[in-house]
Motif scaffolding. Structure first.
Motif, PDB file in Angstrom:
ATOM      1  N   UNK A 206       0.848  -1.200   0.000  1.00 25.40           N
ATOM      2  CA  UNK A 206       0.000   0.000   0.000  1.00 25.40           C
ATOM      3  C   UNK A 206       0.881   1.245   0.000  1.00 25.40           C
ATOM      4  N   UNK A 207       0.422   2.235  -0.765  1.00 23.28           N
ATOM      5  CA  UNK A 207       0.973   3.587  -0.679  1.00 23.28           C
ATOM      6  C   UNK A 207      -0.165   4.481  -0.222  1.00 23.28           C
ATOM      7  N   UNK A 208       0.134   5.436   0.606  1.00 23.28           N
ATOM      8  CA  UNK A 208      -0.890   6.402   0.985  1.00 23.28           C
ATOM      9  C   UNK A 208      -0.216   7.721   1.340  1.00 23.28           C
ATOM     10  N   UNK A 209      -1.036   8.719   1.521  1.00 20.90           N
ATOM     11  CA  UNK A 209      -0.500  10.047   1.833  1.00 20.90           C
ATOM     12  C   UNK A 209      -0.972  10.464   3.212  1.00 20.90           C
ATOM     13  N   UNK A 210      -0.119  11.206   3.893  1.00 25.07           N
ATOM     14  CA  UNK A 210      -0.467  11.579   5.260  1.00 25.07           C
ATOM     15  C   UNK A 210       0.106  12.945   5.603  1.00 25.07           C
ATOM     16  N   UNK A 211      -0.661  13.633   6.419  1.00 29.60           N
ATOM     17  CA  UNK A 211      -0.185  14.919   6.917  1.00 29.60           C
ATOM     18  C   UNK A 211       0.423  14.771   8.305  1.00 29.60           C
ATOM     19  N   UNK A 226       1.394  17.007   2.936  1.00 28.91           N
ATOM     20  CA  UNK A 226       1.183  15.578   2.643  1.00 28.91           C
ATOM     21  C   UNK A 226       2.472  14.960   2.148  1.00 28.91           C
ATOM     22  N   UNK A 227       2.782  13.796   2.704  1.00 31.60           N
ATOM     23  CA  UNK A 227       3.908  13.015   2.216  1.00 31.60           C
ATOM     24  C   UNK A 227       3.394  11.612   1.873  1.00 31.60           C
ATOM     25  N   UNK A 228       4.146  10.913   1.038  1.00 25.97           N
ATOM     26  CA  UNK A 228       3.696   9.582   0.611  1.00 25.97           C
ATOM     27  C   UNK A 228       4.422   8.504   1.437  1.00 25.97           C
ATOM     28  N   UNK A 229       3.660   7.560   1.902  1.00 24.31           N
ATOM     29  CA  UNK A 229       4.190   6.486   2.758  1.00 24.31           C
ATOM     30  C   UNK A 229       3.914   5.132   2.105  1.00 24.31           C
ATOM     31  N   UNK A 235       0.851 -11.091   7.700  1.00 31.10           N
ATOM     32  CA  UNK A 235      -0.002 -11.861   8.613  1.00 31.10           C
ATOM     33  C   UNK A 235      -1.255 -11.079   9.001  1.00 31.10           C
ATOM     34  N   UNK A 236      -1.842 -10.430   8.010  1.00 31.83           N
ATOM     35  CA  UNK A 236      -3.115  -9.755   8.247  1.00 31.83           C
ATOM     36  C   UNK A 236      -3.003  -8.358   8.826  1.00 31.83           C
ATOM     37  N   UNK A 237      -1.789  -7.918   9.125  1.00 40.89           N
ATOM     38  CA  UNK A 237      -1.627  -6.572   9.672  1.00 40.89           C
ATOM     39  C   UNK A 237      -0.639  -5.779   8.824  1.00 40.89           C
ATOM     40  N   UNK A 238      -0.907  -4.478   8.738  1.00 36.60           N
ATOM     41  CA  UNK A 238      -0.007  -3.608   7.991  1.00 36.60           C
ATOM     42  C   UNK A 238       1.179  -3.246   8.886  1.00 36.60           C
ATOM     43  N   UNK A 239       2.354  -3.324   8.279  1.00 35.34           N
ATOM     44  CA  UNK A 239       3.555  -2.964   9.034  1.00 35.34           C
ATOM     45  C   UNK A 239       3.625  -1.452   9.205  1.00 35.34           C
ATOM     46  N   UNK A 240       4.468  -0.996  10.073  1.00 36.57           N
ATOM     47  CA  UNK A 240       4.583   0.441  10.344  1.00 36.57           C
ATOM     48  C   UNK A 240       4.936   1.180   9.046  1.00 36.57           C
ATOM     49  N   UNK A 241       4.168   2.211   8.686  1.00 40.23           N
ATOM     50  CA  UNK A 241       4.409   2.909   7.409  1.00 40.23           C
ATOM     51  C   UNK A 241       5.757   3.618   7.412  1.00 40.23           C
ATOM     52  N   UNK A 242       6.362   3.628   6.217  1.00 38.96           N
ATOM     53  CA  UNK A 242       7.635   4.343   6.060  1.00 38.96           C
ATOM     54  C   UNK A 242       7.485   5.330   4.920  1.00 38.96           C
ATOM     55  N   UNK A 243       8.051   6.488   5.132  1.00 42.66           N
ATOM     56  CA  UNK A 243       7.975   7.526   4.098  1.00 42.66           C
ATOM     57  C   UNK A 243       8.827   7.101   2.912  1.00 42.66           C
ATOM     58  N   UNK A 244       8.257   7.281   1.701  1.00 45.29           N
ATOM     59  CA  UNK A 244       9.046   6.947   0.515  1.00 45.29           C
ATOM     60  C   UNK A 244      10.268   7.842   0.466  1.00 45.29           C
ATOM     61  N   UNK A 249       8.934  12.643  -2.358  1.00 50.12           N
ATOM     62  CA  UNK A 249       8.367  13.510  -1.336  1.00 50.12           C
ATOM     63  C   UNK A 249       9.149  14.826  -1.295  1.00 50.12           C
ATOM     64  N   UNK A 250       8.395  15.911  -1.330  1.00 52.48           N
ATOM     65  CA  UNK A 250       9.014  17.237  -1.323  1.00 52.48           C
ATOM     66  C   UNK A 250       8.444  18.028  -0.154  1.00 52.48           C
ATOM     67  N   UNK A 251       8.713  19.322  -0.149  1.00 50.29           N
ATOM     68  CA  UNK A 251       8.218  20.141   0.946  1.00 50.29           C
ATOM     69  C   UNK A 251       6.803  20.651   0.716  1.00 50.29           C
ATOM     70  N   UNK A 252       6.261  20.349  -0.458  1.00 50.30           N
ATOM     71  CA  UNK A 252       4.861  20.701  -0.722  1.00 50.30           C
ATOM     72  C   UNK A 252       4.016  19.438  -0.593  1.00 50.30           C
ATOM     73  N   UNK A 253       2.705  19.604  -0.782  1.00 50.87           N
ATOM     74  CA  UNK A 253       1.826  18.442  -0.685  1.00 50.87           C
ATOM     75  C   UNK A 253       2.128  17.449  -1.798  1.00 50.87           C
ATOM     76  N   UNK A 254       2.497  16.216  -1.390  1.00 50.42           N
ATOM     77  CA  UNK A 254       2.706  15.125  -2.347  1.00 50.42           C
ATOM     78  C   UNK A 254       1.644  14.076  -2.035  1.00 50.42           C
ATOM     79  N   UNK A 255       0.714  13.944  -2.970  1.00 46.64           N
ATOM     80  CA  UNK A 255      -0.423  13.052  -2.711  1.00 46.64           C
ATOM     81  C   UNK A 255      -0.415  11.937  -3.748  1.00 46.64           C
ATOM     82  N   UNK A 256      -0.237  10.709  -3.261  1.00 44.65           N
ATOM     83  CA  UNK A 256      -0.270   9.572  -4.181  1.00 44.65           C
ATOM     84  C   UNK A 256      -1.704   9.393  -4.673  1.00 44.65           C
TER      85      UNK A 256
END
Lengths: 690, 364
Positions: A206-211, A226-229, A235-244, A249-256
C-alpha cells in the motif's frame, strides 16, 4: 454521535442559562478598549478569509485553507469575547468545513442559544449537523426553514436541494445496509489526515498520503504537508508505514493517486502555489524515480488537476480537473495516448455521465476495465463525498450508483482501492471513531447472503436401534477338584514290631463301599496306594492270628499335603485285650446306631464268626460331661445297642455281654475337646478265647 | 492346624500314628512327585473353570470388563479352554474392543477351525474395525457352517449396506424376509437400500411395509418423513414425523427432522421449538445444536449461534453442517480466519456450501 450531541446540547443549555449574546461594541468593552480593538481587527481579517472561503464553497471550488485561516483569527476574538453568537457561528462554519465537521457542533449550538437569528445560515448548518447525526427529518426541517426564512435562499437552491436529496438517500441506504464491515485501519492512521490508500492488486502493498508530523516545516497554522508512505501487509496486519525516500516527497503536498496494476508506476499530484498538477513516477529497483509532471493536456497550468488513475489498458489516464470558470467544481476527465513510447496524451475529454453539479473526487478503474469507482459530492450522495460505481456497458460508463451504507456515510467517503477479487477495499473517510482528520478504512465484503443449513438425522439401519442379539456366550462348566493323596505305611506286631502280612480294606465311609483292598508286603509289611483327597475313610486290617484292626480318618482336601503315612500295630488275639470300635457312631445323646456304623459292626460280626470261641464284653464309655447317672445309663444303652446288633446277626447271646461304664474309665483327659472325644467310645474286651 | 490335629488324634487314640514321611525312598519320592503334579494340574484346571464361571456371572450382570479379566484367567489356566476364548471374544465385542476381539477369535480359530460360532463373532469384530473385507470373509465362512442363520445373513446385509453395495444388501435382506417374513426391521433396511440408490418411492413403500408389521417403530416413521422431505413432500413428511413422535414422544430425531422441515418452509419459530425439544430430550444430539445455530444466525445472534455450533462439533466432530454454520457465525463475529477454516472443514465433510463459501471468501 447521539451522545456527543446530547452532551453538546447540555453544555449549550448551560451557557444559555447563564449567559447572553455579547455584541462586539466598544460600549461593551469599556474596560479593555485595546483588547476590543485587537479582537475587532482579528474578526475583520478572519472575515476576509471567511468570505473568500464561502464564495469558493458555494461556487463549488476548492476553498483551500481559507476556513482554517479564518478560524485562527476568529479564535483570537473568541478568547476575548466567547459570548458572541455570530462569532460562534463563524467558527462553527470554519470547523464544519474542515476534516472534522463534528467539532463545529458546540459553536453552532452556542450561537443558536445566544441568538438564533445571528446568521441566516445557522439553520443551514444546524440542518447539516442533524444530518451528521442521522436525524434526517430534522435536517430537512432546518433546510426548509433556511429556505423559508432567508430571503436570498433561492441563490442556494442547488445546495439545499442536494442536502434534502442526501437526507432522503441516506434514509434509504441506511435501511438497506451493505453486507460489509468498515474498519479503521488503526495501525496506519495518525491524528492528522491520512488519505488515498492505493494498494497493489494482490492487496499486499500500500501507498498512501499523510499529513502526519514529518521533517518539513509546518505551515502558519501548524499543519504539515502531505507526504507519501508505503507499508506491507504481513499476517493480516499492515507494518509500520515508512515515508518513501528520494525525490518523490518534497516540501509541498505530495499526494499519491494510484499505482499501476503491476505496481511499477504511480500517479500522484502536487500542489505548488495553489496549483495542483499530476506527476508520474516509476519503480526502479526498490526506489521510486523523481516524479515527472504529465504533459500539458493532463497537467495543465490553467487548471487544478488531481487524483489520476490508469485505465485497464494503460492508454488512458482518468483524473479530475477544475478551473476558475467551472460552476460545478472538479469534474471527471480523461486523456488518452496513442503511443506508450511517445506518451502523447491528447486533449482531455469530460466524462459527462460521471459528472454532477458538485465536486467529483478520486477515481479507480478495475483491472478488467469494466468498473469505475468515483467519489462525488453530487449524484446520489448521502452527505459529503460518497463513493459511486459506474460500469462500462456498450462502450459507455453508466450513471454512477451510490455504493451504499456503510461504505458511504453522511461524512466524506472517498477513494476506493479494491483487491483484485473485490473481497476487500480501502477507502478514506472522516466518519466518527477515527484517529483524527481523514483516516484510512478497510472495507470487508461478506459476499452474498450466506445460508445456514439444517440437516436431518435418521436411523436407516434397524440394527442401530436394536442390535442383533448375538452375544450369547457358552455356558458354565462343572468344577471338580479330584486331588490324590499318597497313603503309605506298614503293618507290624504290636508286641515285637515285626512286619505282619495283612490285608487292608479301605472303605469310603460316605458311600459305605470298599474302594481299595491292599495286601501289605509279607516281608516288610509295607503298603503304598493313592486315595482321592477330601474324604473320610475307614480301614479294616486283618491278619491271621491277629485281632482285626479298624479305624477311620480324614484325608484333607486339596493337593498340598499329598502324602499320609501310617504304621498299623496289630494285636494278637489274647484274653483281656481291649479294642476300641472307632467307626461306631450314635446320634447325639442317644443310643441309636447310625447307619455309618454298620461296616464296623459287620467286621466285628465277622471276627466273632471267624473266632467262634471268642467271648467278648461290649462296653460303652462317655466323657465326664453331664451327670454320672445319665452317662452310665447312656453308655449302658449304647453297649446294649451294639450287643443287639450282634445278636441280630446271629451271634450267640452266651458269647456277649454289655456294660456301661459312663465316665469311669477315661483313656484321655476330659479337659480338652479332643480328649473328651476319645473318651466317648465303644470297646470290646476279649473275655475268653477257648 | 487341621493337619496337626489329624495326626495327633490318630497317634493318641489308636496307638498307631499318621505322619508326614520324613524320609522317602527314591521310588516313593518319584511316586509322590508324580501325584503332586497330577494334583497341581487338577487344581489349576479347577481354578480356571471357576474363573470362567465367574466370568459368565459377571457378563450376565453386565460387568463386561471384569468378565473379560476372568475369561482371560481361565485361558491362562488352560490355554486350550475354547469356551473361555469364545466368551472373552464376545465380551470384547460387547465392549467394542474390536481389535482385541478379533485377536481372541483368531486364536480360538487357530486352535479349532471348526468352531463355527467364532466366525460370526470375528466378522462382527472386523465390522467394528471397519475392516469390511475381513468381515465379509468371516460372514461367508459362518454361512457355510450355518447357511440359514438369519442373524448371519442380516448382519452380512448390513455389512453390504455399509460397503454401499446396496443391491447385494437388498438380496441379503430379502433372504431374511423369506426366513422371517414378519420382521419389520428387514423391510426397513431394504427400504434404506432403495433410498440410498435414489429410489425414494420404493424406499417409502418398504418403510410402510415395515410399519404394517410393527406400527410402534418411531425410527421407521422418521425414515418415511426424511424420505418425503427429500421428495419435497413436506405435508407428507410432517405427518410421518408426527407419527414418529406419537409412537415415541422421546424420539428426538423426529423433532430434529420436523424442525428441519419447518425451517425449509421458512417457519423458523416452529423449527426452533423442535430443535430445542430435541436438545432437551437428548443433550448429546449434535444435529439439534447445529440446526439451532442456523436459527440463531438468521436472528443475527451470532455468538449464541457460534456456541451452539461449537457444542455440536464437540459432540460430533464430523458434523459438516455445524462447521458451516460456525463458519458463518465466526465471520460475523469478525473471526475470518476461523470462518475460513470452518468452511474448509465443511467442504472436506462434503458440504457443498462450504466449498462455495471458502472459495469466494477466503482468498485475496
Amino acid at each position: 454521535m447521539k451522545n456527543i450531541l446530547l452532551i453538546v446540547c447540555t453544555f449549550s443549555f448551560g451557557l444559555v442559562t447563564f449567559s447572553q449574546n455579547v455584541e462586539f461594541k466598544s460600549s461593551n468593552f469599556k474596560s479593555d478598549k485595546e483588547g476590543f480593538k485587537k479582537a475587532e481587527a482579528a474578526i475583520e481579517l478572519g472575515d476576509t478569509y471567511f468570505n473568500k472561503a464561502n464564495t469558493l464553497l458555494f461556487g463549488v471550488k476548492d476553498y483551500k485553507g481559507n476556513f482554517i485561516y479564518a478560524k485562527k483569527q476568529y479564535e483570537l476574538a473568541q478568547s476575548f469575547n466567547p459570548s458572541n453568537a455570530l462569532l460562534n457561528f463563524k467558527i462553527g462554519v470554519c470547523l464544519f468545513n474542515s476534516s472534522n465537521p463534528l467539532s463545529s457542533s458546540e459553536y453552532f449550538f452556542k450561537a443558536k442559544e445566544l441568538d438564533t437569528n445571528c446568521d441566516p445560515f445557522l439553520n443551514y448548518y444546524l440542518g447539516r449537523l442533524a444530518q451528521l447525526d442521522s436525524k434526517f427529518d430534522e435536517a430537512i426541517a432546518f433546510y426548509v426553514k433556511f429556505s423559508t426564512e432567508y430571503k436570498k435562499a433561492n441563490e442556494f437552491t442547488k445546495f439545499i436541494d442536494q442536502r434534502k436529496k442526501e437526507c432522503e438517500n441516506a434514509k434509504k441506504l441506511i435501511t438497506n445496509p451493505l453486507r460489509v464491515w468498515v474498519d479503521n485501519v488503526t495501525e496506519l492512521n495518525s491524528d492528522r489526515d491520512d488519505i488515498t490508500p492505493t494498494i497493489s492488486v494482490d492487496g499486499g502493498e500500500m501507498l498512501f498520503s499523510s499529513k502526519r508530523k514529518n521533517d518539513n516545516t509546518p505551515d502558519s497554522i501548524g499543519e504539515y504537508d502531505f507526504e507519501i508512505y508505503t507499508t506491507t501487509l504481513e499476517k493480516g496486519n499492515w507494518l509500520e508505514p515508512k515515508k518513501l525516500i528520494g525525490d518523490i516527497n518534497t516540501k509541498v503536498d505530495d499526494v499519491v493517486n494510484t499505482m499501476s496494476y503491476d505496481g511499477t508506476t504511480l500517479l500522484m499530484h502536487r500542489s505548488i502555489n495553489n496549483q495542483s498538477d499530476i506527476f508520474e513516477s516509476k519503480l526502479v529497483g526498490a526506489n521510486w524515480t523523481t516524479p515527472e509532471k504529465m504533459n500539458s493536456n493532463i497537467s495543465n497550468p490553467k487548471y487544478n488537476d488531481r487524483f489520476a488513475c490508469y485505465n485497464h489498458t494503460g492508454y488512458k489516464i482518468y483524473f479530475i480537473r477544475d478551473n476558475e470558470e467551472a460552476e460545478n467544481g472538479f469534474q471527471a476527465v480523461y486523456s488518452g495516448m496513442e503511443s506508450k513510447l511517445r506518451r502523447d496524451y491528447a486533449t482531455t475529454t469530460f466524462l459527462d455521465v460521471l459528472n454532477s453539479k458538485f465536486n467529483e473526487g478520486p477515481m479507480y478503474i478495475t483491472i478488467k476495465g469494466d468498473v469505475l469507482y468515483l467519489a462525488s459530492q453530487g449524484h446520489g450522495s448521502m452527505g459529503g463525498y460518497d463513493i459511486f460505481v459506474s460500469k462500462f456497458v456498450q462502450g459507455q460508463w453508466t450513471a454512477p450508483v451510490n455504493m451504499g451504507y456503510p461504505v458511504n456515510s453522511v461524512y466524506d467517503d472517498f477513494f476506493y482501492s479494491p483487491t483484485v477479487n473485490g473481497k476487500f477495499a480501502y477507502i478514506t473517510s472522516n466518519r466518527p471513531g477515527g484517529k483524527g482528520g481523514y483516516d484510512i478504512y478497510k472495507v470487508t465484503y461478506w459476499g452474498p447472503d450466506k445460508t445456514p443449513i439444517v440437516s436431518t438425522e435418521e436411523l436407516l439401519i434397524s440394527s442401530i436401534i436394536q442390535p442383533v442379539n448375538d452375544n450369547a456366550i457358552e455356558s458354565k462348566v462343572d468344577v471338580t477338584r479330584k486331588f490324590l493323596t499318597v497313603f503309605k505305611g506298614n503293618t507290624i506286631d504290636l508286641l515285637n514290631s515285626q512286619p505282619v502280612a495283612a490285608t487292608i480294606d479301605i472303605t469310603d465311609n460316605a458311600s459305605g463301599k470298599i474302594t481299595e483292598t491292599v495286601n501289605t508286603n509279607s516281608a516288610t509289611g509295607k503298603f503304598l496306594i493313592t486315595l482321592p483327597s477330601g474324604k473320610n475313610y475307614g480301614i479294616a486290617v486283618k491278619a491271621n492270628n491277629y485281632l482285626f484292626h479298624s479305624e477311620n480318618f480324614d484325608l484333607p482336601d486339596g493337593g498340598d499335603d499329598n502324602i499320609v503315612s501310617k504304621t498299623i500295630q496289630l494285636k494278637n488275639v489274647a484274653v483281656g485285650n481291649t479294642i476300641t470300635l472307632t467307626n461306631i457312631f450314635f446320634d447325639l445323646g442317644k443310643a441309636t446306631l447310625r447307619i455309618e456304623s454298620n461296616a464296623e459292626l459287620d467286621r466285628l460280626v465277622k471276627l466273632m464268626n471267624d473266632a467262634p470261641k471268642l467271648k467278648i464284653e461290649i462296653s460303652g464309655h462317655t466323657d465326664n460331661t453331664g451327670s454320672a447317672s445319665t452317662n452310665e445309663s447312656l453308655s449302658q444303652q449304647r453297649a446294649n445297642a451294639v450287643v443287639a446288633y450282634l445278636l441280630s446277626k446271629g451271634i450267640d447271646t452266651s458269647r456277649l455281654s454289655a456294660k456301661g461304664y459312663g465316665s469311669k474309665k477315661p483313656i484321655s483327659t476330659n479337659d480338652t475337646e479332643s480328649g473328651r472325644q476319645q473318651n466317648r467310645r465303644t470297646e470290646f474286651k476279649i473275655t475268653s478265647n477257648s | 492346624m487341621k493337619k496337626i490335629s489329624f495326626i495327633f488324634l490318630f497317634t493318641l487314640c489308636i496307638g498307631n500314628y499318621f505322619s508326614q514321611v520324613e524320609i522317602l525312598s527314591a521310588k516313593e519320592k518319584a511316586f509322590k512327585d508324580s501325584i503332586a503334579q497330577i494334583n497341581e494340574a487338577a487344581n489349576a484346571s479347577a481354578e480356571g473353570k471357576e474363573a470362567y464361571n465367574r466370568g459368565i456371572n459377571l457378563f450376565s450382570e453386565k460387568k463386561t470388563i471384569e468378565a473379560v479379566k476372568e475369561f482371560e484367567k481361565a485361558i491362562q489356566s488352560d490355554p486350550k479352554f475354547l469356551a473361555a476364548y469364545y466368551n472373552k471374544g464376545v465380551a470384547e465385542n460387547e465392549l467394542e474392543m474390536f481389535s482385541a476381539a478379533a485377536s481372541t477369535f483368531n486364536k480360538l480359530i487357530s486352535i479349532d477351525s471348526s468352531y463355527s460360532k467364532a466366525y460370526f463373532q470375528r466378522a462382527k469384530a472386523f465390522f467394528g474395525l471397519k475392516e469390511y473385507d475381513g468381515a465379509e470373509k468371516n460372514y461367508e465362512k459362518a454361512l457355510k457352517f450355518d447357511p440359514n442363520n438369519v442373524k448371519i445373513i442380516y448382519n452380512y446385509g448390513v455389512l453390504r449396506f455399509m460397503q454401499q453395495d446396496y443391491k447385494d444388501a437388498i438380496t441379503k435382506f430379502t433372504r431374511c424376509i423369506q426366513i422371517e417374513p414378519n420382521t419389520a426391521f428387514y423391510y426397513n433396511d431394504r427400504g434404506s437400500c432403495y433410498r440410498m440408490m435414489g429410489d425414494l418411492p420404493k424406499a417409502i413403500l418398504e418403510y410402510e411395509e415395515a410399519t404394517k408389521r410393527n406400527s410402534n417403530l418411531a425410527f421407521v416413521y422418521n425414515n418415511i418423513g426424511t424420505s418425503k422431505k427429500k421428495m419435497k413432500d413436506f405435508p407428507g413428511a410432517m405427518i410421518a414425523f408426527n407419527k414418529a413422535i406419537a409412537v415415541d414422544p422421546k424420539f428426538y430425531m423426529a423433532y430434529v427432522n420436523r424442525g428441519a422441515t419447518y425451517f425449509t418452509q421458512g417457519k423458523q419459530n416452529e423449527a426452533e421449538k423442535d430443535f430445542l425439544q430435541a436438545k432437551q430430550i437428548n443433550e448429546n444430539c449434535a444435529q439439534a445444536y447445529a440446526n439451532l445455530a442456523s436459527i440463531l444466525i438468521l436472528k443475527k445472534e451470532y455468538q449464541l449461534a457460534f456456541d451452539n455450533a461449537q457444542t455440536a462439533i464437540d459432540i460430533d466432530k464430523f458434523n459438516g453442517a455445524a462447521y458451516l454454520n460456525r463458519g458463518i457465525a465466526r465471520e460475523m463475529l469478525r473471526d475470518m480466519k476461523g470462518a475460513c477454516e470452518d468452511w474448509y472443514k465443511a467442504k472436506e465433510l462434503g458440504v457443498e456450501l462450504g466449498k462455495s463459501y471458502h472459495s469466494t471468501n477466503c482468498n485475496n
